[in-house]
Write an enzyme that holds these catalytic residues in place. Structure first.
Site, PDB file in Angstrom:
ATOM      1  N   ASP A  52      18.654  19.659 -58.181  1.00  0.00           N
ATOM      2  CA  ASP A  52      18.303  20.159 -57.597  1.00  0.00           C
ATOM      3  C   ASP A  52      17.304  22.037 -58.240  1.00  0.00           C
ATOM      4  O   ASP A  52      16.312  21.747 -58.624  1.00  0.00           O
ATOM      5  CB  ASP A  52      19.528  20.810 -57.557  1.00  0.00           C
ATOM      6  CG  ASP A  52      20.344  21.703 -56.188  1.00  0.00           C
ATOM      7  OD1 ASP A  52      19.111  21.930 -55.907  1.00  0.00           O
ATOM      8  OD2 ASP A  52      21.522  21.649 -55.890  1.00  0.00           O
ATOM      9  N   ASP A 111      21.433  22.131 -46.895  1.00  0.00           N
ATOM     10  CA  ASP A 111      22.453  21.407 -46.838  1.00  0.00           C
ATOM     11  C   ASP A 111      23.238  21.418 -45.394  1.00  0.00           C
ATOM     12  O   ASP A 111      23.538  22.178 -44.834  1.00  0.00           O
ATOM     13  CB  ASP A 111      23.468  22.356 -47.497  1.00  0.00           C
ATOM     14  CG  ASP A 111      22.514  22.488 -49.640  1.00  0.00           C
ATOM     15  OD1 ASP A 111      21.881  22.314 -49.526  1.00  0.00           O
ATOM     16  OD2 ASP A 111      23.388  23.043 -50.139  1.00  0.00           O
ATOM     17  N   ASP A 127      27.478  18.686 -58.472  1.00  0.00           N
ATOM     18  CA  ASP A 127      27.101  19.594 -58.939  1.00  0.00           C
ATOM     19  C   ASP A 127      28.754  19.977 -59.742  1.00  0.00           C
ATOM     20  O   ASP A 127      29.461  19.312 -59.280  1.00  0.00           O
ATOM     21  CB  ASP A 127      26.894  20.641 -58.441  1.00  0.00           C
ATOM     22  CG  ASP A 127      26.453  21.895 -59.481  1.00  0.00           C
ATOM     23  OD1 ASP A 127      26.316  22.124 -60.549  1.00  0.00           O
ATOM     24  OD2 ASP A 127      26.142  23.045 -58.765  1.00  0.00           O
ATOM     25  N   ARG A 161      15.176  16.314 -50.494  1.00  0.00           N
ATOM     26  CA  ARG A 161      15.434  17.123 -49.459  1.00  0.00           C
ATOM     27  C   ARG A 161      14.686  17.657 -48.863  1.00  0.00           C
ATOM     28  O   ARG A 161      14.141  18.297 -49.501  1.00  0.00           O
ATOM     29  CB  ARG A 161      17.226  17.860 -50.659  1.00  0.00           C
ATOM     30  CG  ARG A 161      17.903  16.518 -50.624  1.00  0.00           C
ATOM     31  CD  ARG A 161      19.504  16.331 -49.570  1.00  0.00           C
ATOM     32  NE  ARG A 161      18.892  17.648 -48.605  1.00  0.00           N
ATOM     33  CZ  ARG A 161      19.669  18.954 -49.063  1.00  0.00           C
ATOM     34  NH1 ARG A 161      20.490  18.713 -50.431  1.00  0.00           N
ATOM     35  NH2 ARG A 161      19.532  20.284 -48.536  1.00  0.00           N
TER      36      ARG A 161
HETATM   37  C1  GLA Z   1      22.697  23.005 -53.460  1.00  0.00           C
HETATM   38  C2  GLA Z   1      22.278  21.591 -52.654  1.00  0.00           C
HETATM   39  C3  GLA Z   1      23.907  20.520 -53.005  1.00  0.00           C
HETATM   40  C4  GLA Z   1      24.211  20.572 -53.559  1.00  0.00           C
HETATM   41  C5  GLA Z   1      24.259  22.174 -54.285  1.00  0.00           C
HETATM   42  C6  GLA Z   1      25.403  22.160 -55.934  1.00  0.00           C
HETATM   43  O1  GLA Z   1      23.144  24.139 -52.511  1.00  0.00           O
HETATM   44  O2  GLA Z   1      21.116  21.295 -51.837  1.00  0.00           O
HETATM   45  O3  GLA Z   1      23.796  19.380 -52.171  1.00  0.00           O
HETATM   46  O4  GLA Z   1      24.283  19.555 -54.989  1.00  0.00           O
HETATM   47  O5  GLA Z   1      23.438  22.501 -54.843  1.00  0.00           O
HETATM   48  O6  GLA Z   1      26.202  23.455 -56.286  1.00  0.00           O
END
Ligand code: GLA
Length: 416
Positions: free
Chosen positions: A163, A224, A85, A220
């Site tokens: 995402d 995170d 991001d 995913r």
């Molecule tokens: C989410 C994703 C992360 C990252 C952030 C960026 O939380 O799961 O891996 O890409 O956004 O803002």
């Protein structure tokens, strides 16, 4: 309208329909992708005056692409350099509606960076978001999907992480496949990483694995990763608890993704670093590092570049491993791997200690208890030190090992 000459066309349509009409089938990620990504280590640092070596900028990605090669990571398989991001301007171009990379931090646009990455023999990845905004608040793809897929292809992107912030989770089951189709129809092969199940699991919904498998190269599953051992263990627990629904869906071209490797940062000790690497190998997880490659200490680099552990991760069978049992706060994780001898798999076996009592803990299993029942037995080697051969073990043999608190012992049981 469909005359006799159109029969082959009709057949093709029918076959496509039977296959769901839209298989991803891009021939990519036949092994878990390996590479480097900015997010965990560099987050959304955008102030290049204050943090010139850390801000999300062309310079950061050029530097780490160069280091992947010069520090030997490319030689062991790390390949994708992925911008996460915070690479965008806050607004699209007001005439063309195209996405615009931040003008200060990527002043020459993304093709120049893509060229540099490609010239290093590496591949170029880019983050976007299915919703109206990315998680950090930059423009998302939702109302411009075809344009953005085309733009990605024109920027020579090889890998897309999509995402799911600022979106309705209920739209994802159609929206993610749709963006995948648009990527495919550009004609440029792009690995497609989907975050959709992470958002579903947040709501307690069960991900649609059949659809994920068909439309995404990796996904995913959950939360995170952060820079701590606790975070690594929470993810491992999630994968252990949910393995029966997740494990059958991993395989060549489509992988579960427990998130980035955090080795080389602040949060893990040497032994905890081995633990993350070993379990990511058992899980057939993408090996996407997020660290500052200029700062990784030699002993951690040794773990990240351990060819034997990487070989487990990249094993050609592509079978995701599972947590086999827990005994006295020791978890045994096991993954079937090559060589297969007379129909019997070899195995990578990780003994993970959840214990915190100081002394290394001795524990013993018969191979039968570990479901290792090959008639001729197995030759056993330490995967972190293959010269350490422990001998030949059969179903009735006792296998003894001693594991430090919060540590891992990782062995290869090669079928004989
Ligand atoms: C989410 C994703 C992360 C990252 C952030 C960026 O939380 O799961 O891996 O890409 O956004 O803002």
């Amino acid at each position: 309208m469909f005359g006799i000459r159109n029969v082959p066309l009709l057949l093709l349509l029918l076959i496509q329909l039977l296959h769901g009409g839209s298989a991803l089938d891009n021939g990519l990620a036949l092994k878990p992708p390996m590479g480097w990504m900015s997010w965990q280590r560099f987050r959304c640092i955008t102030d290049c005056e204050l943090y010139p070596d850390e801000c999300i900028s062309e310079k950061l990605f050029r530097r780490n692409a160069d280091l992947i090669v010069s520090e030997g990571y490319a030689d062991v398989g790390y390949e994708y350099v992925i911008i996460d991001d915070c690479w965008l301007e806050k607004n699209r171009d007001n005439k063309t509606n195209k996405l615009v990379p931040d003008r200060k931090r990527f002043p020459r646009g993304l093709n120049v960076l893509a060229d540099h990455i490609h010239a290093n023999g590496l591949k170029f990845g880019l983050y976007q978001d299915f919703g109206t905004k990315t998680c950090a608040g930059y423009p998302g793809v939702i109302n411009h999907m075809a344009l953005d897929a085309e733009t990605f292809a024109n920027w020579d992107v090889d890998y897309v992480k999509l995402d799911g912030c600022y979106a309705n989770v209920s739209d994802m089951a159609t929206g993610y496949p749709e963006f995948g189709r648009l990527l495919n129809s550009t004609g440029r092969p792009m690995v497609y990483s989907c975050s959709w199940p992470a958002y579903q699991s947040e709501l307690g919904e069960l991900p649609e694995f059949e659809s994920l498998k068909q439309h995404c190269n990796l996904w995913r599953n959950w939360d995170d990763i952060d820079d701590s051992f606790e975070s690594v263990m929470q993810i491992i627990d999630y994968f252990g608890k949910n393995q029966d629904s997740m494990q059958p869906h991993a395989g060549p071209g489509h992988w579960n993704d427990p998130d980035m490797l955090i080795l080389g940062n602040y949060g893990l000790s040497y032994d905890q670093s081995k633990l993350q690497m070993a379990i990511w190998a058992v899980l057939a997880a993408p090996l996407i590092m997020s660290n500052d490659l200029a700062q990784v200490r030699p002993e951690i680099k040794g773990i990240l570049q351990n060819r034997d552990v990487i070989a487990v991760n990249q094993d050609s069978l592509g079978i995701q491993g599972k947590r086999l049992l827990m005994k006295q706060n020791i978890e045994v994780w096991r993954r079937p791997i090559t060589p297969k001898v007379k129909g019997e798999y070899s195995y990578a076996v990780a003994f993970v200690s959840r214990r915190t009592d100081g002394a290394p803990y001795p524990i013993s299993f018969t191979l039968k208890e570990l479901s290792l029942i090959n008639d001729n037995g197995y030759v056993v080697q330490d995967l972190f030190d293959m010269n350490n051969k422990l001998g030949v073990f059969r179903a009735e043999s006792q296998f003894k090992t001693r594991i430090i608190p919060n540590g891992v012992n990782f062995y290869k049981f090669t079928a004989l």
